[in-house]
Write a protein that holds these residues in place. Structure first.
Motif, PDB file in Angstrom:
ATOM      1  N   THR A  29      26.382  12.591   8.188  1.00  0.00           N
ATOM      2  CA  THR A  29      24.933  12.502   9.731  1.00  0.00           C
ATOM      3  C   THR A  29      24.320  11.466   9.317  1.00  0.00           C
ATOM      4  O   THR A  29      23.276  10.722  10.914  1.00  0.00           O
ATOM      5  N   GLN A  30      24.027  10.498   8.523  1.00  0.00           N
ATOM      6  CA  GLN A  30      22.997   9.242   8.366  1.00  0.00           C
ATOM      7  C   GLN A  30      23.114   8.931   6.536  1.00  0.00           C
ATOM      8  O   GLN A  30      23.074   9.685   5.719  1.00  0.00           O
TER       9      GLN A  30
ATOM     10  N   ARG B  42      24.810  13.952  14.492  1.00  0.00           N
ATOM     11  CA  ARG B  42      25.104  15.346  13.505  1.00  0.00           C
ATOM     12  C   ARG B  42      25.800  15.869  14.589  1.00  0.00           C
ATOM     13  O   ARG B  42      25.594  16.104  15.631  1.00  0.00           O
TER      14      ARG B  42
ATOM     15  N   ASP C  41      25.338   3.732  10.220  1.00  0.00           N
ATOM     16  CA  ASP C  41      24.313   4.818   9.735  1.00  0.00           C
ATOM     17  C   ASP C  41      24.570   6.455  10.130  1.00  0.00           C
ATOM     18  O   ASP C  41      24.138   7.324   9.278  1.00  0.00           O
ATOM     19  N   ALA C  42      25.447   6.946  10.681  1.00  0.00           N
ATOM     20  CA  ALA C  42      26.501   7.178  10.547  1.00  0.00           C
ATOM     21  C   ALA C  42      27.665   7.507  10.953  1.00  0.00           C
ATOM     22  O   ALA C  42      28.170   6.494  11.316  1.00  0.00           O
TER      23      ALA C  42
ATOM     24  N   SER D 274      23.652   4.924  14.584  1.00  0.00           N
ATOM     25  CA  SER D 274      22.126   5.609  13.920  1.00  0.00           C
ATOM     26  C   SER D 274      22.441   6.925  13.459  1.00  0.00           C
ATOM     27  O   SER D 274      23.690   7.523  14.049  1.00  0.00           O
ATOM     28  N   PRO D 275      21.393   7.876  13.226  1.00  0.00           N
ATOM     29  CA  PRO D 275      22.193   9.144  12.522  1.00  0.00           C
ATOM     30  C   PRO D 275      22.595  10.353  13.729  1.00  0.00           C
ATOM     31  O   PRO D 275      22.447   9.922  15.144  1.00  0.00           O
TER      32      PRO D 275
ATOM     33  N   TYR E  15      20.057   9.275   3.218  1.00  0.00           N
ATOM     34  CA  TYR E  15      19.181  10.631   2.926  1.00  0.00           C
ATOM     35  C   TYR E  15      19.185  11.344   1.234  1.00  0.00           C
ATOM     36  O   TYR E  15      19.318   9.708   0.227  1.00  0.00           O
TER      37      TYR E  15
END
Length: 871
Positions: free
Chosen positions: A226-227, A297, A271-272, A294-295, A230
């Motif tokens: 997701t990111q 989810r 980023d994801a 970018s993140p 982390y």
């Protein structure tokens, strides 16, 4: 991943292949947006926990670990968990739909459960029931799949699939990342935001995705990050108290991601990410690789949609490729059927596979993408060390060396087939001809000796675009002894040489089918050959037995001739002459039988063999005539002896002893199918009946009766000897019934005497007894024998250098034929005859077929007469 000090000391030992040893299945942590519970199924105690337990479950980790599961879940939920465990092995995660694990009314959850090492693992994430696809995930999958199967090309099929994954998931970039045979990756299709730089057609080294990561891609259809930046949520406690070792998270959806992989993505600016496995026939074909800058989810229900789509896409891909393979195999089977049909009448199947239509290049296409687009490639067949080729191939010597290497290589593989698109890398000697044969598809079609069929594909020189330099080593990072992935992903172009267009599965299937068919052909031919050898062996045994029987019978007859001739001979000279002539008569009959393969002897030919011997200058005229009759072998031998005795007597005392004499010899078929032969002499000296019957008369009267069942009568009339011979039907092998016209043969009048000249005669003979006979003839004539030569090399020397008037050449000198000697004599215009026991028509070469043959055994008189005819 920690690197050892030894690796730091040796930078060459540090590269991304070190990642293959990273234990990514036991990271000891999870992604921080979820929560994990590990339950001991024996006690239903929660023995480990990790993640956002407060936000998702409303309980801190320290209160969960050691607690009973029923303190967290309701009785209804516990019953459902127990039922699920009882009915399923739960090796793969099972998604539990909301609100199965809802622990508070205002926080909907998604959960997954699976078992490992006797433990139950429950993974929890926040649900998103408001998402448009959450209510009808199956309909979403159907929309994604709609129309994909109608796209005709593979690249179009993959491109459309990438677009639909991007549309549903909302990632900035979705790629179909295909694995090549050497493990490298290839961006085969791509759907991206317009602002992004394209990755389409870029290649990435195999080390970018380690082996253990690929193994997990086979176990888990989907992986999510997701990111990239982390802090992993550690399991509490680190080691599982039940097993005493780290928890195996191979099936965990929330498994922590390798820090090396996160750094790799960070270096790419990603980023994801999410990956969806593409699996064909149990092997990892490729991935849907999703990148976001970018993140991001993705809710669990949408990931389930993507997972199901990946599974369905894999099935469609497999079905598509199977259909293509089936069609290709059907087409190749038709060609194979014709190939095998054409081989039916070919003794040399290697030649037949090349020269017939269709041929091996029609069966498997050896050409490929090349600077020479019309280059069809080549094929070679090695059978019993003979090499036949078609198209562009290495030389015969290079092919022989290659097959010697392949013999061991294929024995190790065990399936009889060897395939490569980079032969020079497998066997360095092949680099010498990689422009012709960088690709090789080899099929072994026997074991001893090794027979091969080899298809060759030419080198394809092409430029490959890599996402960064694939050979650049990675660097050790500044934060401790850590492996740092490469930072540069700029397009790096490599010119690739020594590679051919890869062989596809249809090529390999066709090669396998051909091998099976040819092995069947070879085995059948071996079986036929074995039967033929056995038949030939049995026939040889029979022939040897028959030969032994006939030789012994002949020797018995000769022994009897010796005995009977000695009884009637008046002197040693008379005995030797009579015996010699009788043996000669038997030999002539045997020669006639041999020419007919012992089927029988033509009566006219038998008569001529006897009477022509006595056609000297003083002989009388003979008249012969009758139907065309073939005598059975036994009758022919008996009649030949009878005719010999009559002819010898006529030549010594009767009509053939004077020029004025006449001999009439006629025969006809009787009404019963037998043969009646009349011998009549006239014009010769007065005849008186002898007071004592000699062996010749006895032989005529009794031998025919005992040997054939016939009869004969000899009368000594005043005008000459008369003899009537009757042979029964069994003595006749075949008769046409058509008479042979009577032929009168008048010998020329005697020539005036000429002074005898001294002659030099070259003798080539390897039998000492025959040489002594020839030597005696030369001494009696006052001629000189040159030689004798008992070996071919000596004979060639004498034939080329000596001044001779004629030559007697034995055909076979201790296994060597005398043809070259004869050709030297012919070139020098020196007359010669062959002396042999062979039938001349079966052994003489075409250019010497007209040479006279003096058949063995022969007498001194035969030698003298033949030499005088030559001179």
């Amino acid at each position: 991943m920690t690197i050892t000090p030894a690796a730091v000391a040796d930078p060459a030992a540090v590269d991304l292949t070190n990642c293959d040893r990273e234990p990514i299945h036991i990271p000891g942590a999870i992604l921080p947006h979820g929560a994990m519970l590990v339950i001991d199924l024996a006690t239903w105690n929660i023995v480990q926990a990790a993640g956002d337990s407060v936000g998702l479950l409303g309980r801190p980790l320290d209160t969960l670990v050691g607690a009973q599961a029923d303190n967290l879940f309701s009785a209804e939920q516990m019953d459902k968990l127990r039922a699920l465990i009882a009915d399923n092995d739960l090796i793969k995660p099972r998604h539990l739909l909301n609100p199965f694990l809802r622990v508070s009314d205002d926080r909907p959850l998604d959960a997954s459960v699976h078992k490992t090492d006797g433990l139950l693992v429950i993974e929890v994430e926040q649900a998103d029931p408001a998402d448009v696809h959450a209510q009808n995930p199956l309909g979403c999958v159907q929309e994604m799949l709609h129309g994909l199967d109608a796209i005709p090309t593979l690249d179009g099929f993959c491109q459309a699939a990438a677009q639909r994954v991007k549309q549903i998931t909302g990632y900035d970039r979705v790629m179909v990342y295909r694995f090549l045979e050497d493990g490298a990756g290839w961006v085969f299709a791509e759907s991206r935001e317009e602002r992004l730089e394209p990755f389409l057609d870029l290649h990435y080294p195999a080390s970018d995705i380690p082996k253990q990561a690929r193994a997990l891609y086979l176990q888990n259809w989907l992986r999510l990050i997701t990111q990239v930046d982390y802090e992993p949520a550690r399991l509490v406690p680190t080691d599982n108290p039940v097993t005493g070792k780290p928890l195996d998270m191979s099936q965990a959806l929330l498994r922590d991601v390798s820090p090396i992989h996160r750094e790799y993505l960070r270096n790419m600016g990603v980023d994801a990410s999410m990956s969806i496995s593409i699996i064909r026939e149990g092997k990892l074909w490729g991935l849907f690789a999703c990148h976001h800058y970018s993140p991001r989810r993705l809710p669990r229900h949408l990931r389930a949609v993507c997972e199901l789509f990946g599974s369905m896409f894999s099935l469609q891909l497999e079905a598509r490729e199977r259909a293509e393979q089936f069609e290709a195999r059907l087409a190749s089977r038709k060609v194979l059927q014709q190939l095998m049909h054409n081989l039916a009448d070919d003794e040399d199947y290697g030649q037949g596979l090349i020269r017939n239509t269709p041929n091996l290049l029609d069966y498997i296409q050896a050409g490929g993408r090349s600077l020479r687009e019309t280059d069809p490639g080549g094929v070679a067949v090695r059978v019993n060390n003979a090499i036949t080729s078609l198209g562009r191939t290495p030389t015969d010597d290079q092919i022989a060396a290659l097959t010697d290497w392949l013999t061991q290589k294929i024995e190790d593989s065990g399936d009889g087939i060897f395939v490569t698109d980079r032969l020079g890398e497998e066997w360095p000697e092949a680099k010498a001809y990689e422009d012709v044969a960088s690709g090789l598809l080899a099929v072994s079609v026997s074991r001893d000796p090794r027979d091969f069929i080899l298809w060759f594909r030419p080198e394809v020189v092409e430029n490959v675009n890599w996402g960064g330099n694939p050979t650049k080593p990675v660097e050790v990072g500044p934060n401790g002894i850590r492996l740092t992935p490469r930072k540069s992903f700029e397009v790096w172009t490599e010119t690739v040489r020594g590679r051919a267009t890869p062989w596809n599965l249809a090529d390999k299937d066709a090669a396998f089918d051909l091998r099976v068919s040819l092995l069947d052909v070879v085995l059948r031919r071996i079986e036929v050959a074995n039967r033929e050898r056995e038949r030939a062996y049995q026939q040889e045994r029979l022939l040897m037995a028959e030969l032994d029987h006939r030789v012994k019978n002949t020797l018995a007859n000769i022994s009897a001739l010796i005995s009977q001739t000695s009884r009637s001979a008046h002197s040693l000279t008379d005995f030797a002459t009579g015996l010699n002539r009788r043996i000669q008569s038997m030999a002539k009959a045997h020669s006639l039988l041999t020419k007919s393969r012992w089927e029988g002897v033509n009566l006219l030919n038998l008569i001529r063999e006897e009477i022509d011997h006595f056609n000297s200058g003083d002989a009388g005229m003979t008249m012969v005539g009758g139907p065309d009759v073939l005598l059975a072998p036994k009758a022919a031998l008996s009649l030949s002896l009878a005719l010999h005795e009559l002819t010898t007597n006529a030549a010594k005392y009767g009509a053939l002893s004077v020029h004025s004499g006449r001999l009439s010899l006629r025969w006809q078929l009787t009404a019963e199918g037998g043969l009646a032969l009349e011998w009549r002499e006239t014009g010769g000296p007065a005849v008186q009946e002898p007071k004592r019957r000699g062996f010749g008369t006895t032989l005529i009267q009794r031998a025919l009766s005992m040997e054939t069942g016939g009869r004969s009568e000899v009368r000594f009339e005043p005008g000459g000897v008369a003899c009537d011979i009757f042979l029964p039907p069994a003595a006749i092998a075949r008769a046409s019934g058509y008479p042979v016209e009577p032929v009168a043969e008048k010998a020329p009048p005697p020539a005036p005497p000429q002074p005898e000249l001294a002659r030099r005669i070259l003798v080539v003979e390897d039998s000492s007894l025959v040489i002594m006979t020839m030597e005696g003839v030369m001494e009696d004539l006052g001629w000189e024998m040159v030689g004798p030569a008992t070996r071919v090399d000596r004979a060639l020397e004498l034939a080329a250098s000596e001044d001779v008037d004629a030559a007697l050449l034995d055909v076979n000198l201790d296994g060597e034929m005398s043809w070259d000697i004869a050709r030297i004599l012919r070139e020098r215009k020196i007359p010669f005859v062959f002396t042999t026991g062979y039938d001349g028509s079966t052994v003489l070469p075409d250019d010497l077929a007209d040479v006279t043959i003096l058949s063995k055994p022969f007498t001194g008189e035969d030698i003298e007469r033949q030499l005088r005819l030559l001179l």
